[in-house]
Every structure is written in structure tokens, then in C-alpha cells.
Design a protein around this motif. Structure first.
Motif, PDB file in Angstrom:
ATOM      1  N   LYS A   2       0.739  -1.110   0.035  1.00 22.57           N
ATOM      2  CA  LYS A   2      -0.006   0.102   0.068  1.00 22.57           C
ATOM      3  C   LYS A   2       0.930   1.350  -0.005  1.00 22.57           C
ATOM      4  CE  LYS A   2      -4.461  -1.751   1.746  1.00 22.57           C
ATOM      5  NZ  LYS A   2      -5.113  -1.730   2.796  1.00 22.57           N
ATOM      6  N   GLN A   5       2.036   1.759  -3.384  1.00 26.95           N
ATOM      7  CA  GLN A   5       0.792   2.189  -4.182  1.00 26.95           C
ATOM      8  C   GLN A   5       0.627   3.688  -4.143  1.00 26.95           C
ATOM      9  OE1 GLN A   5      -2.133  -0.364  -3.714  1.00 26.95           O
ATOM     10  NE2 GLN A   5      -1.672  -1.935  -5.326  1.00 26.95           N
ATOM     11  N   LYS A   6       0.688   3.922  -2.789  1.00 23.57           N
ATOM     12  CA  LYS A   6       0.388   5.399  -2.381  1.00 23.57           C
ATOM     13  C   LYS A   6       1.497   6.360  -2.846  1.00 23.57           C
ATOM     14  CE  LYS A   6      -0.779   8.439   1.635  1.00 23.57           C
ATOM     15  NZ  LYS A   6      -0.636   8.580   3.040  1.00 23.57           N
ATOM     16  N   SER A  46       4.190  -0.945  -8.498  1.00 33.33           N
ATOM     17  CA  SER A  46       3.300  -2.047  -8.212  1.00 33.33           C
ATOM     18  C   SER A  46       2.675  -2.557  -9.603  1.00 33.33           C
ATOM     19  CB  SER A  46       2.249  -1.387  -7.347  1.00 33.33           C
ATOM     20  OG  SER A  46       1.227  -2.015  -7.525  1.00 33.33           O
ATOM     21  N   PRO A  50      -2.899   1.175  -7.896  1.00 30.91           N
ATOM     22  CA  PRO A  50      -3.679   1.433  -6.718  1.00 30.91           C
ATOM     23  C   PRO A  50      -5.017   1.879  -7.004  1.00 30.91           C
ATOM     24  CG  PRO A  50      -2.442   3.196  -7.357  1.00 30.91           C
ATOM     25  CD  PRO A  50      -1.993   2.251  -8.423  1.00 30.91           C
TER      26      PRO A  50
END
Length: 204
Positions: A2, A5-6, A46, A50
Motif C-alpha cells: 500500500k 501504491q500510495k 506496483s 492502486p
């Protein structure tokens, strides 16, 4: 995952320097599993796009289209804002007419309009809806209480006036007073102006 992705979503380049990932052993695992790849040396990305914040919120809550779920931005580090359902102005034809009329005359800072288990507020671009904290609006609670009550008309008028004064005392103070015993057997919730009867709350 995460975090990656962020970061790739917010840094403007769509990928992340591998040396900046806080947990390098987790990064090695993600590279081995194929969840993350190296588009160029020293950079990672990634393999899965996301999920947008709105769709992440929506996946946790029931789908009431055309209402959409939104989560306000936190005001401070420890703030966990409560998600709400949002209905844009062009979709207002799905609202019950009594709610639409209540919202049209409402200011942005006015108390919520309570109807059939939901609290409604007017906001920029549309309407906000949440589940009521209590079970009854003020009008519904008074109608229910009147059926059970044996006060005289004069006593009833005085009771309603005193109740209104107590409600004003707690206006805007829902963080200090999330639940208030306004009179024997009746609980008031300053957050949205709803009510519950004590015996009904004890059963749930």
C-alpha cells in the motif's frame, strides 16, 4: 504494498525509488512474487493499479446508487473521519419529496434533517446522508411519547419547552456529550439531534 501504491500515485512520476521503501525484506518478497516490478534500474512499480480512495471506501459499504460513499479528509493526525453517502444536486429527484424540500431551505450550518432512520445535510454540490445515531427524530419521539404520556395539555407544553431549552444547551457539543439523558427514559444525541428511549436501547 500500500505504501508503494500510495507513493507512486502521489509523487508524480508513477514509480518509486527502491532504496526509499521502508521495509526492504518486504520489497524483496514482492519482487519475487511479481506484485512489484522494476521498470528501470533502481525504480519499482506496483503491478496492480492502486485502488482509488472512493472505490476503497465503497467496497466496505452497501451500494445505494446514485448515492456514493465519501470520506472527509482528516483534520489532524489522530482524526478518523466518518464516511458518508453523497448525492449530487442533479440526482435529487431520487430523494423523498419531504427530504428534498427540507434540504432546499437548509443552510450549510443548520441542524441535520432526520427522516426514516437517516440524517441529511445540505453541502456544496449536493446532500450528505448518514445513519441516525438514535432511533427517532424530535417530532417522532414526541409523537411516541404523547401516546404513552398522561400529562395535561399545560404540563405537556411546559415539558416540550424545557426539552427545547435542554437541546439548545447541548447544541454543537457532541464531542463532550455524545449521549445525554435529557429526561427520565429519553436519551438525546447532540451529533444529529436524534433520540432513543432508554428501554429500547437496553434491548438492542
Amino acid at each position: 504494498m500500500k505504501w508503494i501504491q500510495k507513493e507512486q500515485k502521489t509523487n508524480g512520476i508513477g514509480m518509486v525509488e527502491s532504496s526509499k521503501v521502508p521495509d526492504q525484506s518486504a520489497l524483496r518478497f514482492l519482487l519475487r512474487s511479481g506484485d512489484v516490478f522494476e521498470p528501470q534500474e533502481g525504480m519499482i512499480k506496483s503491478a496492480v493499479e492502486p485502488e482509488s480512495e472512493e472505490s476503497a471506501v465503497a467496497s466496505e459499504f452497501p451500494d445505494h446508487k446514485p448515492w456514493v460513499w465519501k470520506t472527509p479528509k482528516p483534520k489532524s493526525k489522530n482524526d478518523k473521519p466518518e464516511p458518508y453517502e453523497f448525492l449530487s444536486y442533479p440526482e435529487w429527484d431520487v430523494l423523498p419529496s419531504v427530504v428534498a424540500e427540507g434540504l432546499r431551505g437548509m443552510g450549510f450550518a443548520d441542524a441535520p434533517f432526520l427522516f426514516e432512520g437517516f440524517s441529511y445535510r445540505k453541502m456544496a454540490g449536493g446532500a450528505l446522508r448518514r445513519r441516525m445515531v438514535g432511533k427517532y427524530s424530535k417530532e417522532e419521539m414526541l409523537a411516541e411519547l404523547r401516546l404513552r404520556d398522561n400529562r395535561s395539555d399545560g404540563e405537556w407544553v411546559e415539558f416540550v419547552r424545557d426539552l427545547g431549552d435542554k437541546i439548545l444547551d447541548y447544541k454543537g457539543k457532541y464531542k463532550q456529550f455524545p449521549e445525554v439523558d435529557v429526561c427520565p427514559g429519553i436519551l438525546f444525541y447532540p451529533k444529529d439531534g436524534s433520540f432513543s428511549f432508554t428501554e429500547e436501547k437496553q434491548k438492542t
